[in-house]
Design a protein around this motif. Structure first.
Motif, PDB file in Angstrom:
ATOM      1  N   MET A   1     -33.671  63.564  25.656  1.00 12.24           N
ATOM      2  CA  MET A   1     -32.262  63.951  25.619  1.00 12.24           C
ATOM      3  C   MET A   1     -31.633  63.423  24.335  1.00 12.24           C
ATOM      4  O   MET A   1     -31.729  62.236  24.034  1.00 12.24           O
ATOM      5  CB  MET A   1     -31.531  63.400  26.845  1.00 12.24           C
ATOM      6  N   GLN A   2     -31.002  64.276  23.584  1.00  9.92           N
ATOM      7  CA  GLN A   2     -30.461  63.910  22.287  1.00  9.92           C
ATOM      8  C   GLN A   2     -29.194  63.067  22.433  1.00  9.92           C
ATOM      9  O   GLN A   2     -28.258  63.437  23.119  1.00  9.92           O
ATOM     10  CB  GLN A   2     -30.144  65.169  21.474  1.00  9.92           C
ATOM     11  N   ASP A   3     -29.160  61.901  21.804  1.00 13.50           N
ATOM     12  CA  ASP A   3     -27.987  61.041  21.794  1.00 13.50           C
ATOM     13  C   ASP A   3     -26.856  61.744  21.051  1.00 13.50           C
ATOM     14  O   ASP A   3     -27.080  62.368  20.009  1.00 13.50           O
ATOM     15  CB  ASP A   3     -28.341  59.712  21.120  1.00 13.50           C
ATOM     16  N   PHE A   4     -25.627  61.617  21.566  1.00 11.24           N
ATOM     17  CA  PHE A   4     -24.501  62.318  20.942  1.00 11.24           C
ATOM     18  C   PHE A   4     -24.246  61.810  19.534  1.00 11.24           C
ATOM     19  O   PHE A   4     -23.753  62.534  18.675  1.00 11.24           O
ATOM     20  CB  PHE A   4     -23.245  62.167  21.805  1.00 11.24           C
ATOM     21  N   ARG A   5     -24.633  60.552  19.243  1.00 13.99           N
ATOM     22  CA  ARG A   5     -24.443  60.018  17.891  1.00 13.99           C
ATOM     23  C   ARG A   5     -25.431  60.636  16.905  1.00 13.99           C
ATOM     24  O   ARG A   5     -25.137  60.762  15.725  1.00 13.99           O
ATOM     25  CB  ARG A   5     -24.561  58.491  17.918  1.00 13.99           C
ATOM     26  N   VAL A   6     -26.596  61.012  17.413  1.00 10.73           N
ATOM     27  CA  VAL A   6     -27.561  61.708  16.555  1.00 10.73           C
ATOM     28  C   VAL A   6     -26.999  63.069  16.140  1.00 10.73           C
ATOM     29  O   VAL A   6     -27.102  63.468  14.976  1.00 10.73           O
ATOM     30  CB  VAL A   6     -28.912  61.878  17.290  1.00 10.73           C
ATOM     31  N   LYS A   7     -26.397  63.771  17.089  1.00  7.09           N
ATOM     32  CA  LYS A   7     -25.776  65.060  16.763  1.00  7.09           C
ATOM     33  C   LYS A   7     -24.682  64.886  15.716  1.00  7.09           C
ATOM     34  O   LYS A   7     -24.561  65.688  14.781  1.00  7.09           O
ATOM     35  CB  LYS A   7     -25.208  65.696  18.025  1.00  7.09           C
ATOM     36  N   THR A   8     -23.889  63.821  15.853  1.00  6.44           N
ATOM     37  CA  THR A   8     -22.851  63.546  14.861  1.00  6.44           C
ATOM     38  C   THR A   8     -23.457  63.293  13.491  1.00  6.44           C
ATOM     39  O   THR A   8     -23.015  63.852  12.473  1.00  6.44           O
ATOM     40  CB  THR A   8     -22.016  62.321  15.285  1.00  6.44           C
ATOM     41  N   PHE A   9     -24.498  62.461  13.455  1.00  3.61           N
ATOM     42  CA  PHE A   9     -25.155  62.141  12.194  1.00  3.61           C
ATOM     43  C   PHE A   9     -25.701  63.400  11.520  1.00  3.61           C
ATOM     44  O   PHE A   9     -25.488  63.619  10.311  1.00  3.61           O
ATOM     45  CB  PHE A   9     -26.291  61.139  12.432  1.00  3.61           C
ATOM     46  N   PRO A  30     -12.063  59.297  13.135  1.00  3.12           N
ATOM     47  CA  PRO A  30     -12.485  57.918  13.445  1.00  3.12           C
ATOM     48  C   PRO A  30     -13.689  57.867  14.383  1.00  3.12           C
ATOM     49  O   PRO A  30     -14.543  56.991  14.249  1.00  3.12           O
ATOM     50  CB  PRO A  30     -11.236  57.321  14.102  1.00  3.12           C
ATOM     51  N   ALA A  31     -13.755  58.813  15.326  1.00  4.46           N
ATOM     52  CA  ALA A  31     -14.903  58.831  16.243  1.00  4.46           C
ATOM     53  C   ALA A  31     -16.193  59.126  15.483  1.00  4.46           C
ATOM     54  O   ALA A  31     -17.226  58.504  15.732  1.00  4.46           O
ATOM     55  CB  ALA A  31     -14.685  59.876  17.342  1.00  4.46           C
ATOM     56  N   VAL A  32     -16.135  60.063  14.528  1.00  3.96           N
ATOM     57  CA  VAL A  32     -17.301  60.366  13.702  1.00  3.96           C
ATOM     58  C   VAL A  32     -17.717  59.126  12.915  1.00  3.96           C
ATOM     59  O   VAL A  32     -18.905  58.775  12.853  1.00  3.96           O
ATOM     60  CB  VAL A  32     -17.005  61.543  12.742  1.00  3.96           C
ATOM     61  N   SER A  33     -16.758  58.452  12.313  1.00  5.35           N
ATOM     62  CA  SER A  33     -17.048  57.238  11.542  1.00  5.35           C
ATOM     63  C   SER A  33     -17.682  56.167  12.429  1.00  5.35           C
ATOM     64  O   SER A  33     -18.622  55.472  12.002  1.00  5.35           O
ATOM     65  CB  SER A  33     -15.763  56.694  10.908  1.00  5.35           C
ATOM     66  N   GLN A  34     -17.190  56.040  13.672  1.00 11.35           N
ATOM     67  CA  GLN A  34     -17.746  55.054  14.593  1.00 11.35           C
ATOM     68  C   GLN A  34     -19.201  55.367  14.934  1.00 11.35           C
ATOM     69  O   GLN A  34     -20.038  54.464  15.024  1.00 11.35           O
ATOM     70  CB  GLN A  34     -16.909  55.002  15.872  1.00 11.35           C
ATOM     71  N   HIS A  35     -19.505  56.651  15.123  1.00 13.22           N
ATOM     72  CA  HIS A  35     -20.887  57.035  15.434  1.00 13.22           C
ATOM     73  C   HIS A  35     -21.828  56.687  14.273  1.00 13.22           C
ATOM     74  O   HIS A  35     -22.945  56.192  14.496  1.00 13.22           O
ATOM     75  CB  HIS A  35     -20.965  58.536  15.722  1.00 13.22           C
ATOM     76  N   ILE A  36     -21.383  56.949  13.053  1.00 12.17           N
ATOM     77  CA  ILE A  36     -22.217  56.647  11.883  1.00 12.17           C
ATOM     78  C   ILE A  36     -22.377  55.139  11.731  1.00 12.17           C
ATOM     79  O   ILE A  36     -23.478  54.639  11.443  1.00 12.17           O
ATOM     80  CB  ILE A  36     -21.607  57.256  10.606  1.00 12.17           C
ATOM     81  N   THR A  37     -21.301  54.396  11.951  1.00 10.61           N
ATOM     82  CA  THR A  37     -21.362  52.932  11.865  1.00 10.61           C
ATOM     83  C   THR A  37     -22.340  52.378  12.892  1.00 10.61           C
ATOM     84  O   THR A  37     -23.123  51.452  12.602  1.00 10.61           O
ATOM     85  CB  THR A  37     -19.964  52.324  12.083  1.00 10.61           C
TER      86      THR A  37
END
Length: 294
Positions: A1-9, A30-37
């Motif tokens: 199952m793909q992590d939602f942060r991977v999709k963001t990245f 900010p949510a996108v930035s948090q996922h990358i961080t």
């Protein structure tokens, strides 16, 4: 199952813009930035950097992108395969082809392969080499047949067929002096494909070996369609370099002729390309081998 942060990245990799990635994902910036961080902390590496105010992947980011792109593709394909097993759906196969490779090299064996495998439902997409590689990296297609150059560190590839690029002119074209080499053609108008076309890249590299470029010809004309190029050449508007398999019928019928040159033949591989280290490599390998034997 793909992590939602991977999709963001992967979306940021595609857009190279946090704002556009947020819009595409229906998230806040900010949510996108948090996922990358989060991912940078997870892998203890900087994934993006700014260069001249433009967002770029770092070397670590490129390594992660290539690995996660394969995983994301496999995850999507795995969902499809499970649905196929659970509900008896057809096997989905998404194939990309550059126009020349598709029409003149791959289409006929693909027809025979699909006829022998009625359980497969194929979707075929056409485009330039770079466009198809981008679709492959995004997981939008499963494999591609391309005639252009590709990054062998980012994609797995095998040679499907080696093709010869030949110089053609109208059957009744009259040269001042019959050409014997590439150098003898520089007084002609060269009709060539658009920037980014695989066959144009191959020609450009071949010309460079003679310290030449398309600009060395007396005139050039850019045409995005191979069929229109053949019509232009048949109408005596200039010469062109095309794959030999694409003009066999016109040469046989006497509309075009191949100009024999003493220079080393221009050859290039039609490559079967897919993401590396996929859990579906055996399935894709079966397709590749099946097309070669049909």
């Amino acid at each position: 199952m793909q992590d939602f942060r991977v999709k963001t990245f992967l979306t940021v990799c595609k857009t190279l813009n946090y704002t556009r990635a947020a819009e595409e994902l229906a998230l806040t910036q900010p949510a996108v930035s948090q996922h990358i961080t989060y991912l940078e902390r997870e892998y203890n590496a900087k994934l993006f950097t700014y260069h001249r105010k433009k967002l770029e992947l770092t070397r670590a980011g490129r390594v992660l992108r290539d690995a996660l792109a394969t995983m994301a593709h496999d995850d999507a394909l795995l969902h499809e395969r499970i649905a196929e097993v659970a509900h008896g759906a057809a096997v989905q196969l998404r194939i990309g082809m550059t126009l020349t490779a598709g029409e003149y090299v791959v289409a006929a064996p693909l027809v025979r392969y699909l006829a022998a495998h009625p359980e497969i439902r194929a979707t075929v997409r056409s485009g330039g080499t770079q466009q198809l590689l981008a679709l492959l990296a995004q997981g939008a297609i499963d494999c591609a047949f391309v005639e252009g150059l590709f990054d062998k560190s980012a994609f797995a590839g095998d040679t499907f067929r080696t093709e010869r690029l030949v110089c053609i002119c109208a059957a009744d074209h009259a040269f001042a002096t019959e050409p014997a080499s590439m150098q003898d053609l520089l007084g002609e108008r060269l009709i060539l494909r658009e920037e980014g076309s695989g066959s144009r890249d191959v020609l450009t590299h071949a010309l460079a070996k003679h310290n030449l470029s398309p600009a060395a010809f007396s005139d050039t004309c850019v045409v995005e369609s191979l069929d229109i190029i053949k019509i232009f050449v048949t109408g005596n508007l200039g010469i062109s370099f095309v794959y030999e398999s694409a003009v066999q019928r016109e040469v046989r019928e006497g509309a075009l002729r191949v100009i024999p040159l003493s220079d080393a033949p221009i050859t290039h591989d039609i490559a079967f390309v897919r993401l590396p280290h996929s859990i579906f490599e055996d399935d894709l390998r079966a397709l590749f081998e099946g097309l070669q034997t049909t």
